[in-house]
Design a protein around this motif. Structure first.
Motif, PDB file in Angstrom:
ATOM      1  N   UNK A   1     -25.037 -68.122 -74.580  1.00 10.99           N
ATOM      2  CA  UNK A   1     -25.485 -67.430 -75.786  1.00 10.99           C
ATOM      3  C   UNK A   1     -26.998 -67.390 -75.836  1.00 10.99           C
ATOM      4  N   UNK A   2     -27.508 -66.420 -76.563  1.00  8.46           N
ATOM      5  CA  UNK A   2     -28.939 -66.271 -76.800  1.00  8.46           C
ATOM      6  C   UNK A   2     -29.123 -66.214 -78.306  1.00  8.46           C
ATOM      7  N   UNK A   3     -29.529 -67.331 -78.885  1.00  6.69           N
ATOM      8  CA  UNK A   3     -29.662 -67.393 -80.340  1.00  6.69           C
ATOM      9  C   UNK A   3     -30.700 -66.388 -80.852  1.00  6.69           C
ATOM     10  N   UNK A   4     -31.763 -66.187 -80.096  1.00  5.77           N
ATOM     11  CA  UNK A   4     -32.811 -65.273 -80.531  1.00  5.77           C
ATOM     12  C   UNK A   4     -32.305 -63.835 -80.619  1.00  5.77           C
ATOM     13  N   UNK A   5     -31.356 -63.509 -79.748  1.00  3.31           N
ATOM     14  CA  UNK A   5     -30.795 -62.158 -79.742  1.00  3.31           C
ATOM     15  C   UNK A   5     -29.484 -62.080 -80.510  1.00  3.31           C
ATOM     16  N   UNK A   6     -29.053 -63.220 -81.076  1.00  4.58           N
ATOM     17  CA  UNK A   6     -27.784 -63.256 -81.831  1.00  4.58           C
ATOM     18  C   UNK A   6     -26.638 -62.700 -80.999  1.00  4.58           C
ATOM     19  N   UNK A   7     -26.585 -63.085 -79.739  1.00  5.67           N
ATOM     20  CA  UNK A   7     -25.586 -62.542 -78.832  1.00  5.67           C
ATOM     21  C   UNK A   7     -24.913 -63.634 -78.017  1.00  5.67           C
ATOM     22  N   UNK A   8     -23.613 -63.544 -77.959  1.00  4.22           N
ATOM     23  CA  UNK A   8     -22.772 -64.416 -77.135  1.00  4.22           C
ATOM     24  C   UNK A   8     -22.371 -63.616 -75.899  1.00  4.22           C
ATOM     25  N   UNK A   9     -22.318 -64.285 -74.749  1.00  5.56           N
ATOM     26  CA  UNK A   9     -21.992 -63.596 -73.491  1.00  5.56           C
ATOM     27  C   UNK A   9     -20.797 -64.239 -72.799  1.00  5.56           C
ATOM     28  N   UNK A  10     -20.150 -63.431 -71.964  1.00  2.42           N
ATOM     29  CA  UNK A  10     -19.155 -63.959 -71.042  1.00  2.42           C
ATOM     30  C   UNK A  10     -19.368 -63.254 -69.712  1.00  2.42           C
TER      31      UNK A  10
ATOM     32  N   UNK B   1     -10.778 -55.361 -58.297  1.00  7.12           N
ATOM     33  CA  UNK B   1     -10.617 -56.796 -58.089  1.00  7.12           C
ATOM     34  C   UNK B   1     -11.756 -57.330 -57.238  1.00  7.12           C
ATOM     35  N   UNK B   2     -12.287 -58.457 -57.655  1.00  2.00           N
ATOM     36  CA  UNK B   2     -13.428 -59.047 -56.975  1.00  2.00           C
ATOM     37  C   UNK B   2     -14.756 -58.685 -57.599  1.00  2.00           C
ATOM     38  N   UNK B   3     -14.735 -57.718 -58.495  1.00  2.58           N
ATOM     39  CA  UNK B   3     -15.951 -57.271 -59.149  1.00  2.58           C
ATOM     40  C   UNK B   3     -16.369 -58.159 -60.299  1.00  2.58           C
ATOM     41  N   UNK B   4     -17.422 -57.738 -60.998  1.00  3.10           N
ATOM     42  CA  UNK B   4     -17.995 -58.525 -62.087  1.00  3.10           C
ATOM     43  C   UNK B   4     -18.245 -57.662 -63.314  1.00  3.10           C
ATOM     44  N   UNK B   5     -18.205 -58.301 -64.462  1.00  3.30           N
ATOM     45  CA  UNK B   5     -18.573 -57.687 -65.726  1.00  3.30           C
ATOM     46  C   UNK B   5     -19.246 -58.755 -66.581  1.00  3.30           C
ATOM     47  N   UNK B   6     -20.120 -58.322 -67.467  1.00  2.00           N
ATOM     48  CA  UNK B   6     -20.679 -59.233 -68.464  1.00  2.00           C
ATOM     49  C   UNK B   6     -20.375 -58.689 -69.850  1.00  2.00           C
ATOM     50  N   UNK B   7     -19.616 -59.453 -70.595  1.00  3.55           N
ATOM     51  CA  UNK B   7     -19.281 -59.073 -71.960  1.00  3.55           C
ATOM     52  C   UNK B   7     -20.334 -59.622 -72.911  1.00  3.55           C
ATOM     53  N   UNK B   8     -20.574 -58.881 -73.977  1.00  2.00           N
ATOM     54  CA  UNK B   8     -21.499 -59.303 -75.014  1.00  2.00           C
ATOM     55  C   UNK B   8     -20.804 -59.277 -76.357  1.00  2.00           C
ATOM     56  N   UNK B   9     -21.232 -60.168 -77.228  1.00  2.00           N
ATOM     57  CA  UNK B   9     -20.724 -60.210 -78.596  1.00  2.00           C
ATOM     58  C   UNK B   9     -21.929 -60.337 -79.508  1.00  2.00           C
ATOM     59  N   UNK B  10     -22.279 -59.253 -80.168  1.00  2.00           N
ATOM     60  CA  UNK B  10     -23.406 -59.258 -81.091  1.00  2.00           C
ATOM     61  C   UNK B  10     -22.927 -59.722 -82.455  1.00  2.00           C
ATOM     62  N   UNK B  11     -23.584 -60.759 -82.963  1.00  2.00           N
ATOM     63  CA  UNK B  11     -23.178 -61.322 -84.250  1.00  2.00           C
ATOM     64  C   UNK B  11     -24.320 -61.215 -85.244  1.00  2.00           C
ATOM     65  N   UNK B  12     -23.987 -61.306 -86.498  1.00  5.89           N
ATOM     66  CA  UNK B  12     -24.989 -61.172 -87.537  1.00  5.89           C
ATOM     67  C   UNK B  12     -25.499 -62.531 -87.982  1.00  5.89           C
ATOM     68  N   UNK B  13     -26.694 -62.533 -88.501  1.00  2.34           N
ATOM     69  CA  UNK B  13     -27.268 -63.735 -89.099  1.00  2.34           C
ATOM     70  C   UNK B  13     -27.417 -64.890 -88.129  1.00  2.34           C
ATOM     71  N   UNK B  14     -27.226 -66.097 -88.649  1.00  2.00           N
ATOM     72  CA  UNK B  14     -27.408 -67.319 -87.866  1.00  2.00           C
ATOM     73  C   UNK B  14     -26.081 -67.910 -87.410  1.00  2.00           C
TER      74      UNK B  14
END
Length: 125
Positions: A69-78, A12-25
């Motif tokens: 999000x980073x469109x160039x990397x096709x990745x969504x973050x949280x 508790x109190x810590x951090x994480x960064x989630x990624x979601x790699x998606x295909x195409x545009x």
């Protein structure tokens, strides 16, 4: 079509960064959201992001979570900071109707027919 990652066990109190790699545009053409499902509970929307601008969060994560999000990397973050026990859940990403982005993400639903990924588990202790 999409792969979530970045989950793990954290105190508790810590951090994480989630990624979601998606295909195409997908990120250039669709609004997106992060969802989570805790044991014994229904899946709920947590955060949404528009195609160009606009983000929204459920009250319980405002000020702690950040969707991007980073469109160039096709990745969504949280980015999840100041994690609490109640954040423990399986987290998923999905495309959502852009009409839902201005509203409460808890009411968000994925696009009709959108396939869920396997998710990534976040455990806070």
């Amino acid at each position: 079509q999409l792969v979530e990652s970045g989950g793990g066990s954290v105190q508790a109190g810590g951090s994480l960064r989630l990624s979601c790699a998606v295909s195409g545009d997908i990120l250039r053409n669709y609004c997106m959201g992060w969802f989570r499902q805790a044991p014994g509970k229904e899946r709920e929307g947590v955060a949404t992001i528009g195609i160009a601008v606009g983000t929204n969060y459920v009250e319980s994560v405002k000020g702690r979570f950040s969707i991007s999000k980073d469109n160039a990397k096709n990745t969504l973050y949280l980015q999840m900071n100041s994690l609490k026990l109640e954040d423990t859940a399986m987290y998923y990403c999905a495309a959502v109707p852009c009409t839902m982005v201005p509203g409460n993400p808890s009411s968000a639903r994925p696009l009709s027919g959108w396939p869920w990924g396997l998710g990534t588990q976040v455990t806070v202790s």
